[in-house]
Design a protein around this motif. Structure first.
Motif, PDB file in Angstrom:
ATOM      1  N   PRO A   6       3.164  -3.576   5.110  1.00  0.00           N
ATOM      2  CA  PRO A   6       3.054  -2.196   4.630  1.00  0.00           C
ATOM      3  C   PRO A   6       4.215  -1.841   3.697  1.00  0.00           C
ATOM      4  O   PRO A   6       5.352  -2.206   3.960  1.00  0.00           O
ATOM      5  N   THR A   9       3.498   3.755   5.327  1.00  0.00           N
ATOM      6  CA  THR A   9       2.417   4.125   6.234  1.00  0.00           C
ATOM      7  C   THR A   9       2.329   5.636   6.341  1.00  0.00           C
ATOM      8  O   THR A   9       3.294   6.352   6.069  1.00  0.00           O
ATOM      9  N   HIS A  37      -0.919   1.691   4.087  1.00  0.00           N
ATOM     10  CA  HIS A  37      -1.593   1.580   5.385  1.00  0.00           C
ATOM     11  C   HIS A  37      -1.636   2.938   6.075  1.00  0.00           C
ATOM     12  O   HIS A  37      -0.700   3.734   5.943  1.00  0.00           O
TER      13      HIS A  37
END
Length: 69
Positions: A6, A9, A37
């Protein structure tokens, strides 16, 4: 297969008024912010009117308030 890590996030809170369809409409905007993500609040049926979803009442059903199955 290569592993993707990632870059950023974002936690998404699904609830009545912001369901899977509403999230789908905003995915390009979220990705444009650099988010790679997502992770979601609980999606199973919760107490009616729940604003967070952690008070699950039926772990076998996706909450109809957020789009259901």
């Amino acid at each position: 297969m290569s592993m993707q890590f990632p870059t950023a996030t974002c936690r998404i809170q699904l609830r009545e008024g912001f369901d899977f369809d509403a999230l789908r409409q905003r995915l390009d905007q979220i990705a444009g912010l650099g988010v790679s993500h997502l992770y979601l609040s609980p999606i199973f049926t919760a107490t009616p009117g729940s604003t967070h979803g952690y008070d699950v009442t039926d772990p076998t059903q996706i909450d109809p308030a957020i789009g259901g199955r």
